[in-house]
Scaffold this active site. Structure first.
Site, PDB file in Angstrom:
ATOM      1  N   CYS A 174      -2.552  -0.406   7.409  1.00 46.33           N
ATOM      2  CA  CYS A 174      -1.744   0.816   7.373  1.00 46.33           C
ATOM      3  C   CYS A 174      -1.847   1.586   8.689  1.00 46.33           C
ATOM      4  O   CYS A 174      -0.862   2.152   9.148  1.00 46.33           O
ATOM      5  CB  CYS A 174      -2.146   1.669   6.180  1.00 46.33           C
ATOM      6  SG  CYS A 174      -1.715   0.867   4.615  1.00 46.33           S
TER       7      CYS A 174
ATOM      8  N   GLU B 172       0.962   3.769   1.990  1.00 48.08           N
ATOM      9  CA  GLU B 172       1.495   4.104   3.309  1.00 48.08           C
ATOM     10  C   GLU B 172       2.673   3.218   3.693  1.00 48.08           C
ATOM     11  O   GLU B 172       3.675   3.706   4.211  1.00 48.08           O
ATOM     12  CB  GLU B 172       0.407   3.977   4.387  1.00 48.08           C
ATOM     13  CG  GLU B 172      -0.763   4.912   4.195  1.00 48.08           C
ATOM     14  CD  GLU B 172      -1.932   4.286   3.451  1.00 48.08           C
ATOM     15  OE1 GLU B 172      -3.078   4.627   3.771  1.00 48.08           O
ATOM     16  OE2 GLU B 172      -1.706   3.438   2.550  1.00 48.08           O
TER      17      GLU B 172
ATOM     18  N   CYS C  64      -6.275   2.046   5.806  1.00 43.48           N
ATOM     19  CA  CYS C  64      -6.948   0.789   6.138  1.00 43.48           C
ATOM     20  C   CYS C  64      -6.410   0.278   7.479  1.00 43.48           C
ATOM     21  O   CYS C  64      -5.478   0.868   8.044  1.00 43.48           O
ATOM     22  CB  CYS C  64      -6.692  -0.228   5.030  1.00 43.48           C
ATOM     23  SG  CYS C  64      -4.996  -0.877   5.013  1.00 43.48           S
TER      24      CYS C  64
ATOM     25  N   HIS D 147       0.851  -1.189   0.000  1.00 45.21           N
ATOM     26  CA  HIS D 147       0.000   0.000   0.000  1.00 45.21           C
ATOM     27  C   HIS D 147       0.887   1.241   0.000  1.00 45.21           C
ATOM     28  O   HIS D 147       2.067   1.184   0.371  1.00 45.21           O
ATOM     29  CB  HIS D 147      -0.888   0.019   1.244  1.00 45.21           C
ATOM     30  CG  HIS D 147      -2.014  -0.949   1.203  1.00 45.21           C
ATOM     31  ND1 HIS D 147      -3.154  -0.783   1.953  1.00 45.21           N
ATOM     32  CD2 HIS D 147      -2.197  -2.106   0.507  1.00 45.21           C
ATOM     33  CE1 HIS D 147      -3.982  -1.777   1.730  1.00 45.21           C
ATOM     34  NE2 HIS D 147      -3.424  -2.611   0.860  1.00 45.21           N
TER      35      HIS D 147
END
Length: 142
Positions: A80, A49, A77, A47
């Site tokens: 993260c 992040e 999410c 992701h």
């Protein structure tokens, strides 16, 4: 946030869900950048992040990112949010809300739970621009 948006657009051009992230240190210098790379890397953890956190830790030569600010185009999410907590990031600034997996209040607020660290959260920064990039990407898929 503008630089995170540029990274989101870069992700979209690679066929990735357009989410971008930058991390700044206490002086406002960008020390980490990332965008979604799940498809490219065949990695569920790639992701925006996590990519930015890895780069920031490498640049800082420390897993602790206290004093840093994370800017991301989409609400983090649960995975993260956990990485943000574990890396001790001080502030989280995000654009669009994520009604499906958002963990800063949309589905759950993991930062209000009793973990050892809770960053300050600033939602809705450039939310219209961030949401527009996502809408445009998904419109093209349909």
């Amino acid at each position: 946030m503008a630089q995170a948006l540029q990274l989101a657009e870069e992700a979209a051009s690679e066929g990735e869900i357009p989410v971008g992230c930058v991390i700044t240190d206490e002086n406002g210098t960008i020390i980490g950048r990332g965008h979604n790379r799940r498809e490219t890397c065949s990695d569920a953890t790639a992701h925006a992040e996590t990519e930015a956190i890895r780069e920031a830790c490498k640049n800082r030569k420390d897993w602790r990112l206290d004093g840093c600010t994370l800017y991301v185009t989409l609400e983090p999410c649960p995975m993260c949010a956990g990485a943000i907590i574990n890396s001790r990031i001080s502030k989280v600034v995000y654009g669009a809300r994520d009604k499906a997996t958002g963990s800063c209040g949309s589905v759950i607020d993991l930062f209000s739970e009793r973990y050892g660290h809770s960053p300050a959260v600033f939602p809705g920064v450039m939310k219209e621009e961030c949401a527009a990039v996502l809408r445009g990407f998904f419109r093209k898929l349909r």
